[in-house]
Design an enzyme around this catalytic site. Structure first.
Site, mmCIF file in Angstrom:
data_model
loop_
_atom_site.group_PDB
_atom_site.id
_atom_site.type_symbol
_atom_site.label_atom_id
_atom_site.label_comp_id
_atom_site.label_asym_id
_atom_site.label_seq_id
_atom_site.Cartn_x
_atom_site.Cartn_y
_atom_site.Cartn_z
ATOM 1 N N THR A 135 0.635 -1.256 -0.150
ATOM 2 C CA THR A 135 0.054 0.064 0.322
ATOM 3 C C THR A 135 1.166 1.597 0.335
ATOM 4 O OG1 THR A 135 -1.155 -1.227 1.105
ATOM 5 C CG2 THR A 135 -1.402 0.773 1.540
ATOM 6 N N LYS A 160 -0.670 -0.662 -4.076
ATOM 7 C CA LYS A 160 -2.066 -0.641 -3.889
ATOM 8 C C LYS A 160 -2.412 0.751 -3.882
ATOM 9 C CE LYS A 160 -5.897 -1.228 0.106
ATOM 10 N NZ LYS A 160 -6.574 -1.983 0.029
ATOM 11 N N LYS A 162 -3.676 4.156 -2.407
ATOM 12 C CA LYS A 162 -4.719 5.149 -1.644
ATOM 13 C C LYS A 162 -4.607 6.355 -2.262
ATOM 14 C CE LYS A 162 -5.371 2.663 1.999
ATOM 15 N NZ LYS A 162 -6.696 1.797 1.982
ATOM 16 N N ASP A 190 -7.471 2.500 -4.741
ATOM 17 C CA ASP A 190 -8.492 2.068 -2.867
ATOM 18 C C ASP A 190 -9.092 3.781 -2.572
ATOM 19 O OD1 ASP A 190 -9.874 1.858 -1.053
ATOM 20 O OD2 ASP A 190 -8.302 0.837 -0.205
ATOM 21 N N GLU A 218 -11.205 -0.372 -5.323
ATOM 22 C CA GLU A 218 -11.272 -0.433 -4.060
ATOM 23 C C GLU A 218 -12.339 1.169 -3.656
ATOM 24 O OE1 GLU A 218 -9.447 -1.760 -0.370
ATOM 25 O OE2 GLU A 218 -8.344 -2.573 -2.072
ATOM 26 N N ASP A 243 -14.870 -2.691 -0.449
ATOM 27 C CA ASP A 243 -14.143 -3.140 1.105
ATOM 28 C C ASP A 243 -15.432 -2.249 2.580
ATOM 29 O OD1 ASP A 243 -12.954 -3.231 2.654
ATOM 30 O OD2 ASP A 243 -10.714 -1.797 2.633
ATOM 31 N N LYS A 267 -11.931 -9.367 5.113
ATOM 32 C CA LYS A 267 -11.254 -8.932 5.815
ATOM 33 C C LYS A 267 -11.800 -9.397 7.544
ATOM 34 C CE LYS A 267 -9.206 -4.316 4.157
ATOM 35 N NZ LYS A 267 -10.383 -2.384 4.576
ATOM 36 N N ASP A 320 -4.381 -8.623 -0.094
ATOM 37 C CA ASP A 320 -3.533 -7.303 0.648
ATOM 38 C C ASP A 320 -3.202 -7.443 1.849
ATOM 39 O OD1 ASP A 320 -2.981 -4.642 0.373
ATOM 40 O OD2 ASP A 320 -5.275 -4.324 1.664
ATOM 41 N N ASP A 322 0.107 -6.602 3.322
ATOM 42 C CA ASP A 322 1.158 -6.159 3.623
ATOM 43 C C ASP A 322 1.217 -5.567 4.962
ATOM 44 O OD1 ASP A 322 -0.892 -4.185 3.440
ATOM 45 O OD2 ASP A 322 0.219 -2.874 1.947
HETATM 46 C C1 LIG Z 1 -2.836 -2.370 5.019
HETATM 47 C C2 LIG Z 1 -4.589 -2.669 4.204
HETATM 48 N N1 LIG Z 1 -3.753 -2.539 3.143
HETATM 49 C C3 LIG Z 1 -4.962 -1.629 3.811
HETATM 50 O O1 LIG Z 1 -4.816 -1.057 3.717
HETATM 51 N N2 LIG Z 1 -6.172 -1.959 4.297
HETATM 52 C C4 LIG Z 1 -7.392 -0.487 4.776
HETATM 53 C C5 LIG Z 1 -7.722 -0.556 5.691
HETATM 54 C C6 LIG Z 1 -6.404 -0.034 6.818
HETATM 55 C C7 LIG Z 1 -6.900 0.639 7.989
HETATM 56 O O2 LIG Z 1 -7.133 2.249 7.733
HETATM 57 O O3 LIG Z 1 -6.371 0.442 8.985
HETATM 58 C C8 LIG Z 1 -8.290 -0.697 3.219
HETATM 59 O O4 LIG Z 1 -8.175 -1.330 2.640
HETATM 60 O O5 LIG Z 1 -9.235 0.219 3.365
HETATM 61 MG MG LIG Z 2 -9.910 -0.896 0.943
#
Ligand SMILES: C[C@H](N)C(=O)N[C@H](CCC(=O)O)C(=O)O
Ligand SMILES: [Mg+2]
Length: 363
Positions: A135, A160, A162, A190, A218, A243, A267, A320, A322
């Site tokens: 990420t 991935k 953000k 995402d 996502e 998600d 998750k 995902d 990581d």
């Molecule tokens: C850590 C994982 N790659 C990730 O991005 N998870 C997020 C939410 C995690 C968080 O905010 O602790 C997701 O997929 O939205």
């Molecule tokens: Mg997500």
């Protein structure tokens, strides 16, 4: 083998870099790690990273739910009777899915130990290694380009990114990263609920017109907006993954029935553990919808549990997982090991975890 006691501890693990999404920014992973101890002295490990902005859980709520409500109901129960234990966890209280997940994971760990079987084999044994993405936190485009190039240098072939803070900036971010990393690296985005449905469609069509080749996107819109998610899915070519909307089996059932998304991100902390995550994978498989196994910012306990399910099930085609790579330290002895972007699942019984360094019980 019967459950004798449940011990709860906290770990705070610093991150290598601040983790930033459209929903939150944090500098450490604050995880609750529990030990479910059997009358044989065998220990099952579980965890719950409270992620209030996604699941509504806080550290205090997780601790109270396990200590005062879920835990006491499990004392004396036979680990072999896992179906009854799972119903007891699920019906102990409403919501509190992260707390339920921690206990569920630990009970599965004990069940695996009791039957001398690694969890990935218990869940189907489809494979024993996975490729994870890495990420890239949402930041200014040049910083995200630097982070992406570093990830590729470290061996990651799937990033991935953000996004979701500002559509104009988001387009600049993705364009700059695609130019920098070339076409051989898979890019998934995402938005963490950051776009409105029409804005999402316009932005994703821009990505498509610019030929940026995005593997999937996502959660473009608010978690509760199933109609908005369907609108986006129906109006773009790019695959859309649910998600935050895809919380537990019931929400996934609704999303699949509406055909509101192309993919599901499972998750454990949303689902309430492995038992419900298996139901989600089975629902998705029934409808021919592939899944990704995702994670929160959590220790390797939860990552090993999620990886075991992901490796067990053929319908889970993407990972995902990581979080352990994003952490600056790893207090978990045993469990999955990482070789660049690959997770290797151990053949030891249960999760294959033997100890947690620096773990201290809280009363
Ligand atoms: C850590 C994982 N790659 C990730 O991005 N998870 C997020 C939410 C995690 C968080 O905010 O602790 C997701 O997929 O939205
Ligand atoms: Mg997500």
């Amino acid at each position: 083998m019967r459950i004798r006691e449940i011990k709860i501890g906290k770990v705070s693990i610093p991150l290598k870099k601040p983790f930033k999404t459209a929903l939150r920014q944090v500098n450490s992973a604050e995880d609750i790690i529990i030990k479910v101890i059997a009358d044989t002295d065998e220990i099952g490990y579980g965890n719950a990273p409270p992620t209030a902005v996604i699941t509504g859980d806080s550290q205090d709520s997780v601790i109270a739910a396990i200590r005062d409500t879920i835990g006491p109901k499990l004392i004396g129960m036979d680990v072999d009777n896992i179906e009854t234990i799972m119903t007891t966890i699920d019906t102990a209280m409403l919501h509190n899915n992260s707390a339920k997940a921690a206990v569920d994971i630990a009970v599965y760990d004990l069940f695996g130990k009791l039957h001398n079987i690694p969890l990935y084999k218990l869940f189907g044994g489809y494979c024993n290694r996975l490729t994870t993405d890495l990420t890239i936190s949402v930041n200014a485009p040049d910083e995200m380009v630097r982070d992406s190039l570093e990830a590729v240098k470290d061996g990651f072939t799937e990033l991935k990114l953000k996004v979701g803070t500002d559509v104009v900036l988001d387009i600049q971010r993705v364009k700059a990263i695609r130019q920098a990393v070339g076409n051989d690296v898979k890019l998934r985005l995402d938005a963490n609920q950051g776009w409105k449905p029409k804005e999402a469609v316009r932005t994703i069509r821009r990505f498509e017109d610019m030929g940026l080749t995005i593997e999937l996107i996502e959660q473009p819109v608010k978690a509760y907006d199933f109609e908005g998610l369907k609108y986006v899915t129906d109006h773009v070519e790019t695959a859309i993954m649910a998600d935050e909307s895809a919380f537990g089996p019931y929400e996934v059932f609704q999303l699949l029935a509406m055909r509101a998304c192309d993919l599901i991100n499972i998750k454990l902390m949303k689902a309430g553990g492995l038992h419900n995550a298996i139901k989600i994978a089975n629902l998705a498989e029934t409808m021919g919808v592939e899944c990704m196994m995702g994670c929160m910012l959590e220790s390797k306990v939860g990552i090993t549990a999620a990886a075991s399910l992901s490796a067990g099930k053929r319908i889970v085609t993407k990972s995902d997982l990581d979080a352990a790579v994003l952490l600056a330290a790893d207090p978990v002895i045993g469990g999955v090991s990482f070789v660049k972007n690959e997770l290797l699942i151990p053949d030891a019984p249960g999760l294959g975890i033997t100890a947690i360094e620096g773990w201290q019980e809280i009363k």
